[in-house]
Design a protein around this motif. Structure first.
Motif, PDB file in Angstrom:
ATOM      1  N   ASP A  14       0.820  -1.205   0.000  1.00 38.67           N
ATOM      2  CA  ASP A  14       0.000   0.000   0.000  1.00 38.67           C
ATOM      3  C   ASP A  14       0.860   1.264   0.000  1.00 38.67           C
ATOM      4  O   ASP A  14       0.458   2.294  -0.554  1.00 38.67           O
ATOM      5  CB  ASP A  14      -0.940   0.010   1.209  1.00 38.67           C
ATOM      6  CG  ASP A  14      -2.092   0.995   1.028  1.00 38.67           C
ATOM      7  OD1 ASP A  14      -2.799   0.888   0.000  1.00 38.67           O
ATOM      8  OD2 ASP A  14      -2.265   1.874   1.892  1.00 38.67           O
ATOM      9  N   ARG A  27       1.582   1.892  -3.515  1.00 44.32           N
ATOM     10  CA  ARG A  27       0.403   2.461  -4.161  1.00 44.32           C
ATOM     11  C   ARG A  27       0.296   3.959  -3.863  1.00 44.32           C
ATOM     12  O   ARG A  27       0.059   4.775  -4.762  1.00 44.32           O
ATOM     13  CB  ARG A  27      -0.852   1.729  -3.683  1.00 44.32           C
ATOM     14  CG  ARG A  27      -2.126   2.095  -4.447  1.00 44.32           C
ATOM     15  CD  ARG A  27      -3.353   1.589  -3.740  1.00 44.32           C
ATOM     16  NE  ARG A  27      -3.495   2.206  -2.424  1.00 44.32           N
ATOM     17  CZ  ARG A  27      -3.940   3.436  -2.229  1.00 44.32           C
ATOM     18  NH1 ARG A  27      -4.292   4.201  -3.265  1.00 44.32           N
ATOM     19  NH2 ARG A  27      -4.023   3.933  -1.023  1.00 44.32           N
ATOM     20  N   LEU A  54      -3.496  -1.624  -7.140  1.00 40.91           N
ATOM     21  CA  LEU A  54      -2.677  -2.808  -6.896  1.00 40.91           C
ATOM     22  C   LEU A  54      -3.391  -4.006  -7.504  1.00 40.91           C
ATOM     23  O   LEU A  54      -4.464  -4.406  -7.053  1.00 40.91           O
ATOM     24  CB  LEU A  54      -2.458  -3.019  -5.392  1.00 40.91           C
ATOM     25  CG  LEU A  54      -1.687  -4.288  -4.979  1.00 40.91           C
ATOM     26  CD1 LEU A  54      -0.282  -4.295  -5.577  1.00 40.91           C
ATOM     27  CD2 LEU A  54      -1.613  -4.403  -3.457  1.00 40.91           C
ATOM     28  N   GLY A  80      -2.724   3.811  -9.812  1.00 41.37           N
ATOM     29  CA  GLY A  80      -2.709   3.618  -8.369  1.00 41.37           C
ATOM     30  C   GLY A  80      -3.430   2.372  -7.906  1.00 41.37           C
ATOM     31  O   GLY A  80      -3.704   2.232  -6.710  1.00 41.37           O
ATOM     32  N   VAL A  94       1.554  -2.467  -8.912  1.00 40.87           N
ATOM     33  CA  VAL A  94       0.842  -1.192  -8.840  1.00 40.87           C
ATOM     34  C   VAL A  94       1.015  -0.501 -10.177  1.00 40.87           C
ATOM     35  O   VAL A  94       2.138  -0.190 -10.598  1.00 40.87           O
ATOM     36  CB  VAL A  94       1.374  -0.306  -7.703  1.00 40.87           C
ATOM     37  CG1 VAL A  94       0.643   1.040  -7.703  1.00 40.87           C
ATOM     38  CG2 VAL A  94       1.209  -0.998  -6.356  1.00 40.87           C
TER      39      VAL A  94
END
Length: 428
Positions: free
Chosen positions: A31, A34, A150, A148, A144
């Motif tokens: 994350d 991302r 994943l 943006g 990613v």
């Protein structure tokens, strides 16, 4: 996630070219990657990933550099014979996790190289003629993309992206993990035979003849260099021009000895480390330097190679060369020549050899190195099919020849679809 402003740069194995991102993001989770991509996209900044730093990232000057070094998890499933590899994991870590289960990855010669980055560029392993490219054994990727998102990419869910990520490099997104097949190899017969460089042309000629006779279960390379006069090197190699043949064979030692016997008459043997070994000792076959340093390099895929041209290449790069140049000639073919069940973007599968050139840069002008490499390319002429993505070190903007025209066109179409703004470096 750790984010640092201008002036920050990660530790890197390649020290010859400065990395000057506008912002360094040290990702602790996918994350974080991302969020970094979203941040860069909102500001129109280039973004690229960095793991161990053996190669160089692409367009990063003033942009966002995402360090994936902390994403280094490795999980082996011994029943399915697979491994899930985080983007920061090295081949050494993957090998160490697989060995207790009697398994091995399709790793390269250096245990400190990032496994994911190497695989995205194709991944030429020490057992490549038997098992193919590492990219051929990828089952799934987590990446990613520029929007943006994943994504989990598989042949079923994202077939075209699955094709392009395996062999297309880093221009389609930041890969945070991949799942790859392992092979059932616990031991091998391997090592190297070192010959006096005064017989370099003869050794190379005999090596080229020998490669026409060996089975796919034997992967080999020839290397030539003037060794530095350093105390950590064996006395018989210090300061000498040496030509070595490296071997990795999955058959038994007796058959391995029979196969390499024709090579032993190539000239005076300075050192011979051929033996049966556990797979954990496979890095000793090539003994790549473990320490960071500055270097420039090129990899040329060759249709074929004859003894005359090989001798001229060794003459240009040997003791009389204007700078130290390490030459490595990898024998290709075998499983490398065929497409996997699910085709990918790995180029030049019809090449018979890969010629790798590498020059340390301490006090050496890059322009002089490029000039020498140009002479080598001139000698090889029409034998050159193209360039190797994994072994073009230095000058990340040199993209010409990395894929066949049709493959490059297809990859450019993927960039237009998934990264129309060129966040990860633009078209192929």
């Amino acid at each position: 996630m750790s984010s640092q402003p201008t002036g920050s740069a990660p530790a890197t194995f390649q020290t010859g070219f400065p990395i000057r991102p506008g912002r360094l993001v040290e990702a602790a989770t996918p994350d974080d990657v991302r969020e970094a991509v979203v941040y860069a996209a909102a500001r129109g900044l280039p973004v690229t990933a960095h793991a161990t730093g053996h190669g160089l990232p692409g367009a990063v000057e003033g942009g966002v550099l995402v360090s994936t070094r902390a994403l280094d998890s490795v999980a082996v499933d011994p029943v399915r014979r697979t491994a899930r590899i985080g983007a920061g994991a090295t081949w050494g870590a993957v090998t160490a996790a697989a060995i207790p289960h009697g398994l091995a990855p399709l790793n390269g010669s250096s245990p400190s190289v990032g496994a994911v980055s190497y695989t995205l560029g194709g991944g030429l392993g020490i057992l490549a003629r038997q098992f193919g490219y590492a990219a051929d054994r990828v089952r799934a990727l987590e990446v990613v993309t520029a929007d943006g998102v994943l994504r989990r990419v598989t042949p079923e869910r994202e077939p075209e992206l699955f094709w392009g990520l395996r062999g297309g490099g880093h221009r389609l997104g930041v890969v945070t993990a991949l799942e790859i097949d392992l092979v059932a190899v616990e031991r091998l017969y391997g090592g190297s035979i070192a010959f006096a460089g005064e017989r370099a042309a003869e050794v190379a000629g005999r090596y080229l003849e020998w490669t026409r006779t060996v089975p796919e279960s034997l992967t080999s390379s020839l290397a030539a260099l003037v060794h530095p006069d350093l105390p950590q090197l064996p006395e018989e190699l210090r300061g000498r021009y040496v030509v070595s043949v490296r071997v990795a064979f999955t058959g038994d030692a007796a058959e391995g000895e029979r196969l390499v016997a024709p090579l032993r008459g190539s000239g005076p043997v300075l050192a011979d480390s051929l033996r049966e070994m556990p797979y954990a000792e496979s890095p000793t076959i090539h003994s790549d330097p473990p320490f960071p340093h500055a270097y420039y390099g090129e990899g040329l895929a060759l249709r074929e190679l004859d003894a005359g041209r090989a001798a001229r290449v060794l003459e240009l790069t040997g003791p009389g060369a204007p700078m130290m140049t390490v030459v490595q000639l990898n024998h290709l073919g075998g499983a490398l020549a065929g497409q996997p069940d699910t085709p990918n973007a790995v180029p030049y599968r019809d090449a018979g050899f890969l010629l790798r050139l590498l020059s340390p840069l301490g006090g050496t002008d890059v322009a002089a190195v490029r000039s020498l490499y140009g002479e080598v390319s001139g000698v090889l002429g029409p034998l050159v099919r193209g360039r190797s993505l994994n072994f073009s070190f230095g000058g990340g903007d040199r993209t010409a020849g990395l894929h066949e025209p049709e493959t490059a066109k297809r990859l450019a179409g993927l960039v237009s679809q998934f990264d129309p703004a060129g966040l990860f470096g633009g078209p192929y």
